[in-house]
Design an enzyme around this catalytic site. Structure first.
Site, PDB file in Angstrom:
ATOM      1  N   GLY A  10       0.837  -1.205   0.000  1.00 42.80           N
ATOM      2  CA  GLY A  10       0.000   0.000   0.000  1.00 42.80           C
ATOM      3  C   GLY A  10       0.867   1.247   0.000  1.00 42.80           C
ATOM      4  O   GLY A  10       2.103   1.157  -0.038  1.00 42.80           O
ATOM      5  N   PHE A  11       0.210   2.373   0.043  1.00 43.44           N
ATOM      6  CA  PHE A  11       0.909   3.652  -0.013  1.00 43.44           C
ATOM      7  C   PHE A  11       1.894   3.809   1.161  1.00 43.44           C
ATOM      8  O   PHE A  11       3.110   3.928   0.969  1.00 43.44           O
ATOM      9  CB  PHE A  11      -0.157   4.758  -0.056  1.00 43.44           C
ATOM     10  CG  PHE A  11       0.310   6.109   0.376  1.00 43.44           C
ATOM     11  CD1 PHE A  11       1.403   6.708  -0.230  1.00 43.44           C
ATOM     12  CD2 PHE A  11      -0.350   6.787   1.399  1.00 43.44           C
ATOM     13  CE1 PHE A  11       1.835   7.970   0.175  1.00 43.44           C
ATOM     14  CE2 PHE A  11       0.069   8.037   1.801  1.00 43.44           C
ATOM     15  CZ  PHE A  11       1.171   8.626   1.203  1.00 43.44           C
ATOM     16  N   ILE A  12       1.409   3.736   2.385  1.00 44.24           N
ATOM     17  CA  ILE A  12       2.299   3.934   3.543  1.00 44.24           C
ATOM     18  C   ILE A  12       3.207   2.716   3.730  1.00 44.24           C
ATOM     19  O   ILE A  12       4.406   2.854   3.977  1.00 44.24           O
ATOM     20  CB  ILE A  12       1.484   4.212   4.830  1.00 44.24           C
ATOM     21  CG1 ILE A  12       0.607   5.457   4.637  1.00 44.24           C
ATOM     22  CG2 ILE A  12       2.417   4.406   6.029  1.00 44.24           C
ATOM     23  CD1 ILE A  12      -0.345   5.761   5.776  1.00 44.24           C
ATOM     24  N   ASP A  31       0.188  -8.705   1.426  1.00 46.15           N
ATOM     25  CA  ASP A  31      -0.766  -7.731   0.888  1.00 46.15           C
ATOM     26  C   ASP A  31      -1.662  -8.460  -0.112  1.00 46.15           C
ATOM     27  O   ASP A  31      -1.168  -9.237  -0.931  1.00 46.15           O
ATOM     28  CB  ASP A  31      -0.002  -6.597   0.192  1.00 46.15           C
ATOM     29  CG  ASP A  31      -0.854  -5.350   0.003  1.00 46.15           C
ATOM     30  OD1 ASP A  31      -0.425  -4.275   0.458  1.00 46.15           O
ATOM     31  OD2 ASP A  31      -1.950  -5.447  -0.604  1.00 46.15           O
ATOM     32  N   GLY A  36      -3.785  -1.877  -2.327  1.00 39.11           N
ATOM     33  CA  GLY A  36      -2.356  -1.687  -2.598  1.00 39.11           C
ATOM     34  C   GLY A  36      -2.068  -2.023  -4.044  1.00 39.11           C
ATOM     35  O   GLY A  36      -2.966  -2.432  -4.789  1.00 39.11           O
ATOM     36  N   ALA A 117      -1.950   0.347  12.950  1.00 42.36           N
ATOM     37  CA  ALA A 117      -2.246   1.657  12.368  1.00 42.36           C
ATOM     38  C   ALA A 117      -3.729   1.965  12.528  1.00 42.36           C
ATOM     39  O   ALA A 117      -4.582   1.262  11.996  1.00 42.36           O
ATOM     40  CB  ALA A 117      -1.871   1.669  10.895  1.00 42.36           C
ATOM     41  N   TYR A 149     -16.058   3.141   9.707  1.00 42.99           N
ATOM     42  CA  TYR A 149     -14.593   3.100   9.654  1.00 42.99           C
ATOM     43  C   TYR A 149     -14.014   3.473  11.021  1.00 42.99           C
ATOM     44  O   TYR A 149     -13.168   2.772  11.571  1.00 42.99           O
ATOM     45  CB  TYR A 149     -14.111   4.071   8.571  1.00 42.99           C
ATOM     46  CG  TYR A 149     -12.615   4.162   8.416  1.00 42.99           C
ATOM     47  CD1 TYR A 149     -11.836   3.017   8.318  1.00 42.99           C
ATOM     48  CD2 TYR A 149     -11.982   5.400   8.339  1.00 42.99           C
ATOM     49  CE1 TYR A 149     -10.458   3.111   8.166  1.00 42.99           C
ATOM     50  CE2 TYR A 149     -10.615   5.498   8.176  1.00 42.99           C
ATOM     51  CZ  TYR A 149      -9.855   4.354   8.093  1.00 42.99           C
ATOM     52  OH  TYR A 149      -8.497   4.437   7.934  1.00 42.99           O
TER      53      TYR A 149
END
Ligand code: UDP
Length: 321
Positions: A10-12, A31, A36, A117, A149
C-alpha cells in the site's frame, strides 16, 4: 531485524518497506492488493532482503508462518478511503475488525511486538481541537456509513490495548492524520492525489461542500520515520500516538494552491456532499492533531511543508503521465 508489514504494498506500507530496507533490515510484506499495488513495491522486488506474499491477512496459515519468521509486525492492512468506506461498508468492517483480530491473535502466540495503524477518523465529530490521544471520541449515528470506519478502527485500538494489558503482548497504536505523498492513489477519495490529477489533466477541481473544512497533511516520509522510531522505543508499548502535521489548510485553499503550483487552467467547482458521497454525509470541519506526545517520546517533528508535499505529488503524477 526482520520486519513484517501487512499492507506493505500500500501507499504507507511501501514507504515503510523502503525505510527498513535502507536501514539494512529484512522486510516481509503480506498484501492482497485490494487497495495496494504491485507497482508500489516493483523497485524492491529484486532486493534479496525484500520478500512479499500476495495474500490476505485472513489466511491464518500463511500469516502464522510470516509472524514466526519476523521479529516485529506493522499491521497496516485495512480498508481505507472515505469513498471506499461509504461504498463498501461490509468490506470495511470485516477487513478492519477481522484482520486485526487475526494479526493480534497470532502475534500473541509468539509474543511479537505489533504496531497497529489506526486513524484520526476515530475522533469523529469531536470539537476538542487539537485532538489529544486521551480526548473523547465522538461517533456519528450508525445509519451514516462513514462512521463504520471510525468504529472498526476504535475496536482495533481497544483490542490492541487489551492484548497488552491482559496478555502482555507488546502493542503500540498510532492514529495517522491525512498522510500524503507519492504513490497515494485518488481512487478511494483522498483529496490531494485527486486534486493533483484533476489539475494536471485540466479537469475541474472538485471541492466538496463549501471548502471551509480544514485538514493537516502529513508527509509520508515524516510519518514513516515516526513509525520506525516508535517501534524501536520500549516506552511506546501500550500507548496511543497521534502522528501528523499541525499545518492546517482549508480544502478551498488547498485546491487553489494545487491549481497554482501545477500551472493548471482547471476550474475549481463546488460539489455538495450528498452528491460526492451519500445523502446526509457528515464531514469533519477541522482535524488537527496534538503531536506533543510523539514529539516528546521520539523527537517527532514534521519537516516537509505543504508546498513541498504538493510538489512531490505533482512530480509523481507528472512523471506518470
Ligand atoms: N475532498 C474534496 N474533494 C475531493 C476529495 C475530498 O473536497 O475530490 C474533501 C473531503 O470532503 C474532506 C477533505 O477533502 O473534507 C479530505 O478528504 P480525504 O478523503 O482526503 O480525507 P478525510 O480527511 O476525509 O479522511
Amino acid at each position: 531485524m526482520r520486519v513484517l508489514i501487512t499492507g506493505g504494498a500500500g501507499f504507507i506500507g511501501s514507504h515503510l518497506s523502503d525505510a527498513y530496507i535502507e536501514r539494512g533490515d529484512e522486510v516481509y510484506v503480506i498484501d492482497d492488493l485490494s487497495t495496494g499495488s504491485i507497482e508500489n513495491i516493483q523497485h524492491l522486488k529484486n532486493n534479496p532482503s525484500f520478500h512479499y506474499t500476495i495474500e490476505s491477512v485472513g489466511n491464518h496459515q500463511v500469516l502464522a508462518e510470516l509472524v514466526d519468521q519476523c521479529d516485529v509486525i506493522f499491521h497496516l492492512a485495512a480498508a481505507v478511503g472515505v469513498k471506499l468506506i461509504v461504498e463498501s461498508p461490509v468490506r470495511t468492517i470485516e477487513t478492519n475488525v477481522h484482520g486485526t483480530e487475526v494479526v493480534l491473535n497470532l502475534a500473541n502466540k509468539k509474543k511479537k511486538k505489533v504496531l497497529i495503524a489506526s486513524t484520526s477518523e476515530v475522533y469523529g465529530l469531536s470539537t476538542e481541537v487539537p485532538f489529544r490521544e486521551d480526548g473523547n471520541l465522538v461517533m456519528g449515528a450508525t445509519i451514516k456509513g462513514r462512521w463504520s470506519y471510525a468504529c472498526s478502527k476504535a475496536i482495533d485500538e481497544f483490542l490492541a490495548l487489551a492484548y497488552w494489558r491482559e496478555k502482555k503482548l507488546p502493542t503500540i497504536v498510532v492514529r495517522l492524520f491525512n498522510t500524503v505523498g507519492p504513490r497515494q492513489t485518488g481512487q478511494y477519495g483522498m483529496v490531494i492525489p485527486t486534486f493533483v490529477k484533476q489539475a494536471l489533466s485540466g479537469r475541474p477541481i472538485t471541492v466538496y461542500g463549501d471548502g471551509k473544512q480544514s485538514r493537516c497533511f502529513g508527509y509520508v516520509g515524516d510519518v514513516v520515520g515516526a513509525l520506525v522510531n516508535l517501534m524501536d522505543n520500549r516506552e511506546a508499548v501500550g500507548q496511543v500516538f497521534n502522528i501528523g502535521s499541525s499545518q492546517e489548510v482549508t480544502i478551498l485553499e488547498l485546491a487553489q494552491r494545487v491549481k497554482e503550483m501545477a500551472n493548471s487552467s482547471s476550474e475549481i467547482v463546488f460539489v455538495p456532499y450528498d452528491e460526492a458521497y451519500e445523502e446526509g454525509f457528515e464531514d469533519m470541519p477541522r482535524r488537527v492533531p496534538d503531536i506533543s506526545k510523539v514529539s516528546a517520546l521520539v523527537g517527532f517533528s514534521p519537516r516537509m511543508s505543504l508546498d513541498g508535499i504538493l510538489q512531490s505529488v505533482i512530480n509523481y503524477y507528472s512523471g506518470r503521465r
